[in-house]
Design a protein around this motif. Structure first.
Motif, short mmCIF file in Angstrom:
data_model
loop_
_atom_site.label_atom_id
_atom_site.label_comp_id
_atom_site.label_asym_id
_atom_site.label_seq_id
_atom_site.Cartn_x
_atom_site.Cartn_y
_atom_site.Cartn_z
N HIS A 153 11.51 -24.42 -34.89
CA HIS A 153 12.44 -24.81 -33.83
C HIS A 153 12.90 -23.61 -33.01
O HIS A 153 12.86 -23.62 -31.78
CB HIS A 153 13.65 -25.53 -34.42
CG HIS A 153 14.81 -25.61 -33.48
ND1 HIS A 153 14.80 -26.43 -32.36
CD2 HIS A 153 16.01 -24.95 -33.46
CE1 HIS A 153 15.94 -26.28 -31.71
NE2 HIS A 153 16.68 -25.40 -32.35
N GLN A 157 11.65 -23.29 -29.16
CA GLN A 157 12.65 -23.42 -28.11
C GLN A 157 12.68 -22.18 -27.22
O GLN A 157 12.74 -22.28 -25.99
CB GLN A 157 14.03 -23.65 -28.73
CG GLN A 157 15.10 -24.04 -27.71
CD GLN A 157 16.47 -24.13 -28.32
OE1 GLN A 157 16.87 -23.30 -29.14
NE2 GLN A 157 17.23 -25.16 -27.95
N THR A 160 9.42 -22.14 -25.12
CA THR A 160 9.46 -23.15 -24.06
C THR A 160 10.26 -22.64 -22.86
O THR A 160 9.83 -22.77 -21.71
CB THR A 160 10.07 -24.46 -24.59
OG1 THR A 160 9.29 -24.93 -25.70
CG2 THR A 160 10.09 -25.54 -23.52
N CYS A 161 11.40 -22.03 -23.15
CA CYS A 161 12.21 -21.44 -22.07
C CYS A 161 11.49 -20.27 -21.42
O CYS A 161 11.44 -20.15 -20.18
CB CYS A 161 13.55 -20.97 -22.63
SG CYS A 161 14.64 -22.28 -23.21
N SER A 184 21.13 -21.66 -28.96
CA SER A 184 20.29 -22.84 -28.84
C SER A 184 20.81 -23.77 -27.75
O SER A 184 20.04 -24.32 -26.95
CB SER A 184 20.24 -23.58 -30.18
OG SER A 184 19.45 -24.73 -30.09
N LYS A 187 19.92 -22.50 -24.28
CA LYS A 187 18.50 -22.72 -23.92
C LYS A 187 18.29 -24.16 -23.49
O LYS A 187 17.55 -24.43 -22.53
CB LYS A 187 17.60 -22.35 -25.09
CG LYS A 187 17.62 -20.86 -25.46
CD LYS A 187 16.63 -20.56 -26.57
CE LYS A 187 16.70 -19.09 -26.99
NZ LYS A 187 17.90 -18.79 -27.79
N ASN A 188 18.90 -25.10 -24.22
CA ASN A 188 18.77 -26.51 -23.82
C ASN A 188 19.33 -26.73 -22.41
O ASN A 188 18.75 -27.45 -21.59
CB ASN A 188 19.52 -27.41 -24.81
CG ASN A 188 18.70 -27.66 -26.08
OD1 ASN A 188 17.50 -27.44 -26.10
ND2 ASN A 188 19.37 -28.13 -27.12
N TYR A 199 14.80 -30.83 -23.81
CA TYR A 199 14.02 -30.25 -24.91
C TYR A 199 13.70 -31.29 -25.98
O TYR A 199 12.63 -31.27 -26.57
CB TYR A 199 14.76 -29.06 -25.52
CG TYR A 199 14.00 -28.42 -26.66
CD1 TYR A 199 12.87 -27.65 -26.42
CD2 TYR A 199 14.40 -28.59 -27.99
CE1 TYR A 199 12.15 -27.08 -27.45
CE2 TYR A 199 13.69 -28.01 -29.03
CZ TYR A 199 12.56 -27.26 -28.75
OH TYR A 199 11.84 -26.69 -29.79
N ASN A 200 14.62 -32.20 -26.23
CA ASN A 200 14.42 -33.21 -27.27
C ASN A 200 13.33 -34.21 -26.93
O ASN A 200 12.90 -34.98 -27.80
CB ASN A 200 15.73 -33.94 -27.57
CG ASN A 200 16.75 -33.03 -28.23
OD1 ASN A 200 16.39 -32.16 -29.01
ND2 ASN A 200 18.02 -33.21 -27.89
N ARG A 207 8.06 -29.27 -31.52
CA ARG A 207 9.44 -28.97 -31.95
C ARG A 207 9.60 -28.90 -33.46
O ARG A 207 10.38 -28.10 -33.97
CB ARG A 207 10.39 -30.03 -31.41
CG ARG A 207 10.53 -30.07 -29.91
CD ARG A 207 11.52 -31.14 -29.44
NE ARG A 207 11.04 -32.50 -29.68
CZ ARG A 207 11.55 -33.33 -30.58
NH1 ARG A 207 12.57 -32.94 -31.33
NH2 ARG A 207 11.06 -34.55 -30.73
#
Length: 510
Positions: A153, A157, A160-161, A184, A187-188, A199-200, A207
């Protein structure tokens, strides 16, 4: 061989470390130099679905090959395999556990590559390293798997960013700087506000990683319902941190799970304490011996000539040369039949002398080279069965003992080849295999030479030197080069005092 003057080499310096009984064994495999490998093969960033599905396919093959693996978890270029606590896999010998798992994973990766990348040829051999860690109970196994999923995770994460920022025009340095110190939640928020990405909603495989296990199902391979429950290897992307998965799959870790009661708080730092690194002794010459597994079956399936297949031996020599190019600290190699020994210089700092990483990377590299070179040597033969190799490592304090080790292997080459030459000549003449073994029982080398000469008019000493003496691979200075340049020479000679007097630089070269 039992009473030869070289027998002390095995008796005094070769040892096998066994993993503790009644412990769960975890073998974790990691890709080596996969940043470069992924760029070379144009993997999509931050995640390449094809590459991840290839890793999952390899993990599935591992569970098919090794029944004692009860569950596997993978993310990016790593995979962890959990062996049941009572496993007697290769008598729990650490070196065999690591080398066989990594070697088999490597060869499956290469052989399945085209299934996932049909338009992308392998441009360099993929290889992996590995480590083995033992955990005393189910709680720590669950903590270990939860730790790896938390790592998945965090890394995914961030990546991805990072790649969203890079693709939007920022430099990689600017993207790292923008993410420095972010939580975290931050970042979301960045993904949602700047890129309209929740992100979810990203694929669960990215993920949460992938879990491979034997599920209990009531369908056949085509999905049709059946009456009896059967086991089927399944790839899923579930949450391993919470209790739901484990409560629904209690059979994976066995009946003991039912007795655990409440689950303690996860202790990821505690889990790391079980990773016991064993470093090879300093100022010792390290020898890594690689040998093929189930090679009689492999050679039969691929129709190798008996008693020796010259093409197969030249393929082994080609792999040895590539090993010496890949690992400059290898100063000498010796091989025959389905094995090769590599001598590392005494001051090597390869993997900081971590035994597990040396064993696994050498096993994986050799396996990958064998696969990549196969078509060059056997253009008309498909690689039908995955070849895989095991590794043993030993250390010797002085060159004299290293030379005795190599002489011992060459003596073994002579004894084995002389026997198999007689055996296959008898079989080809019409004797049954059992009869041939009976004829050769308790015979001396002199008896075998007489048998070959009298029955088949064959002088054993006229057989090709590669068959009788094996192959030596060592660095040799290129005569025509203006600057000092070395390449790898392969020769089939006696490794007696004359050879070492002529090649004394092998041990002196740094």
């Amino acid at each position: 061989m039992a009473n030869s003057k070289y027998e002390y080499v095995k008796r005094e310096f070769e040892f096998h470390r066994h993993l503790p009984a009644s412990n769960w064994i975890v073998v974790r495999i990691d890709g080596c130099h996969f940043h470069r490998f992924s760029e070379l093969h144009a993997f999509e960033k931050p995640n390449d679905d094809r590459a991840l599905r290839l890793m999952n396919a390899c993990a599935t093959s591992m569970l098919e090959k090794f029944p004692d693996i009860v569950i596997a978890y993978g993310v990016s270029d790593e995979y962890s395999f959990v062996f049941r606590e009572k496993t007697e896999f290769y008598k729990r010998r650490e070196s065999k556990n690591i080398s066989l798992c990594v070697s088999y994973f490597t060869i499956v990766y290469g052989m399945k590559w085209k299934d996932f990348f049909p338009n992308n040829d392998l441009k360099e051999p993929p290889y992996f390293d590995g480590r083995v860690v033992c955990y005393p109970n189910i709680n720590t196994i669950r903590d270990y798997l939860a730790w790896r999923q938390v790592d998945c995770h965090i890394n995914n994460q961030y990546n991805t960013c990072f790649w969203a920022l890079v693709k939007s025009g920022k430099t990689e340095k600017e993207a790292h700087q923008a993410l420095k110190g972010t939580s975290s939640k931050d970042k979301n928020k960045l993904l949602l506000q700047q890129f309209q990405v929740n992100y979810n909603d990203e694929p669960a495989m990215f993920r949460k990683g992938s879990t491979v296990y034997r599920d209990k199902v009531k369908t056949d391979d085509c999905g049709n319902p059946i009456k009896r429950t059967r086991e089927a290897i399944t790839v899923s992307n579930f949450d391993l941190i919470g209790p739901e998965f484990w409560e629904n799959h209690q059979y994976i870790l066995g009946e003991d799970y039912l007795c655990l009661g409440g689950k303690e708080k996860y202790g990821y730092e505690y889990v790391k304490k079980f990773d016991n690194i064993h470093r090879l002794p300093y100022s010792n010459w390290t020898i890594v011996r690689i040998s093929a597994c189930q090679f009689d079956q492999f050679s039969l399936i691929h129709s190798f000539d008996k008693p020796n297949d010259e093409t197969a031996l030249r393929l082994m020599n080609a792999c040895a040369s590539l090993m010496m190019e890949q690992f400059p600290d290898i100063i000498f190699g010796y091989g025959f039949d389905n094995e090769y020994s590599f001598v590392f210089q005494e001051k090597t700092e390869l993997y900081q002398r971590d035994e597990r990483l040396i064993i696994s990377s050498c096993s994986s590299c050799f396996t990958s080279f064998y696969m990549m070179k196969w078509k060059e040597y056997f253009p008309s033969k498909e690689l039908v069965q995955p070849p895989h190799f095991q590794v043993e490592v030993s250390c010797y304090p002085e060159p004299r003992i290293v030379c005795d080790y190599l002489s011992r292997r060459q003596s073994e080459c002579h004894n084995r080849n002389q026997y198999t030459t007689c055996f296959w000549m008898l079989v080809k003449s019409g004797e049954g295999e059992n009869k041939a073994k009976e004829i050769l029982k308790d015979t001396l080398p002199k008896d075998k030479n007489e048998l070959l000469f009298q029955r088949f008019q064959m002088n054993y000493n006229n057989e090709p030197a590669m068959f009788r003496k094996g192959s030596c691979a060592y660095p040799q200075k290129v005569e025509a080069s203006e600057d000092e340049r070395w390449d790898v020479a392969v020769a089939h000679v006696d490794m007696g005092p004359h050879f070492w007097a002529k090649h004394s630089y092998v041990f002196d070269r740094r």
